[in-house]
Design an enzyme around this catalytic site. Structure first.
Site: not given
Length: 423
Positions: A183-185, A187, A222
């Site tokens: 999960p990239c939220q 970043f 990502n």
């Protein structure tokens, strides 16, 4: 500071001579306890005292990175003067008809299965998918023959179920690839870019799975913004962590449009192996003048009847909203202050990045409505026989979060080249 039961973010920021954004980062990272009242945070006195003790313990430090390490002040910006150490390989000859492979993969944080579909299109056999998102799991199970494990990856029972499923499915065979778009939220380059987002700890779970399963190759995907986080230290930490468990990695940004996806979606792609072989990234298949356009991808759906089974259900809008949508220029957002929500796709170019955006999906270039789930799926390069489960809003989330399958196919062929699995 006045002694009372609760304090505001603004008061604490002023007291410590920090920005309010820094205080919000401490809250998101768990270093500062807070209670949410409506849309506002209030910090209890006890939580503030614990925070003061924590700061005293780490004298001179006022930030923590996503790995729980103290971050020094005045971190220099990431320098981009040195090019990525990328080994490009030509996948064009094998693009149309890649032969089948004995290579296998598992997909962690698989969502609906965009990367899984791409790896399968590259001829690699899927073994198991893993994700917590119920509706995405329903979609995954519908569209793949291999198993899916639904659950929280941080829970021991979920990992044990995943490991046992992988072992049973392999039945003595070797696992070649662990793929994971963690999960990239936390970043993301959008919003406040909260680097202390607790969801970033899920990266550690992927590292643990790789350590346990010991595949030959690792693929991590990502958002592009990860590369600049904490002056580039996030990227370097990932490279070093994998190096410590035996995987040398190469990393660069790939644009999906280069691989026949009708969308200018950029993602950072890490590829690593523990065999001492060269990590390849796929050479672009197209130059910008050859990109697949939005119009080429979805024009035939303009007159397509509403079809729920096909994920093609147009949204109805009020007349005034329809007029605003028609008047909105291509490539622009319907609302000021939004850079990537309610954005109109260009007709004669690849689409802007497809995102779900909590209902603010991309606007159709020609019609006075937002895109349907099927149109979004086309712009992500999902084949038409890939059907999404769940209510429409859940379908949009699945599609917006997915890796474009054709990008996944290109990555899969590059890994096969590294493994000497392509002629």
């Amino acid at each position: 500071m006045e002694d009372r039961a609760f304090y505001s973010i603004a008061e604490i920021a002023e007291h410590f001579n920090l920005s309010q954004k820094s205080i919000r980062r401490y809250i998101a990272g768990g270093q500062l306890g807070a209670t949410k009242v409506g849309s506002t945070y209030r910090i209890p006195k006890g939580a503030l005292e614990n925070f003061i003790n924590l700061r005293n313990h780490h004298q001179g430090c006022d930030e923590y990175d996503l790995f729980g390490n103290v971050v020094e002040k005045d971190v220099p910006a990431r320098k981009n003067s040195s090019p990525d150490a990328v080994n490009w390989c030509d996948i064009s000859v094998k693009w149309e008809t890649p032969e089948g492979s004995a290579m296998t993969f598992v997909d962690c944080f698989c969502g609906a299965g965009g990367l899984s579909k791409g790896l399968e299109l590259a001829g690699i056999e899927g073994v198991c998918g893993l994700d917590w998102f119920k509706e995405a799991g329903m979609t995954y199970e519908r569209n793949f023959d291999h198993p899916f494990v639904n659950g929280d990856i941080t829970l021991p029972e979920t990992k044990e179920k995943f490991y046992s499923t992988v072992k049973e499915r392999l039945n003595g065979r070797h696992l070649d690839i662990v793929a994971g778009g963690f999960p990239c939220q936390g970043f993301s380059m959008a919003g406040n870019r909260i680097v202390d987002d607790p969801r970033n700890s899920l990266y550690k779970e992927l590292l643990e799975i790789v350590r346990h399963l010991k595949p030959d190759y690792v693929i991590c995907e990502n958002v592009k913004g990860l590369r600049s986080m904490l002056g580039g230290k996030v990227e370097q930490k990932i490279l070093e962590d994998f190096r410590q468990i035996g995987y040398d990695m190469n990393v660069t940004v790939l644009c999906a449009a280069d691989y026949k996806v009708p969308q200018k979606r950029e993602r950072v792609i890490f590829i690593g192996n523990r065999l001492g072989r060269t990590n390849y990234h796929p050479e672009p298949l197209l130059i910008p003048e050859e990109y697949v356009t939005t119009g080429e991808a979805i024009a035939d759906l303009m007159d397509h009847p509403e079809d729920k089974a096909f994920n093609h259900v147009p949204t109805r809008h009020k007349p005034e909203m329809e007029a605003r949508m028609l008047a909105c220029p291509e490539g622009r957002s319907l609302y000021k202050g939004y850079s990537d929500a309610w954005k109109k796709c260009p007709w004669n170019e690849p689409s802007c990045t497809v995102k779900e955006n909590h209902g603010g999906v991309n606007i159709h270039p020609k019609l006075p409505r937002v895109l349907t789930a099927r149109e979004m799926a086309r712009l992500q390069s999902f084949p038409d026989d890939f059907i999404f489960e769940g209510p429409k809003n859940k379908q949009l989330v699945q599609i917006g979060n997915a890796v474009p399958p054709l990008l996944g196919k290109a990555i899969g062929l590059a890994v096969r080249k590294s493994a000497e699995d392509l002629d």
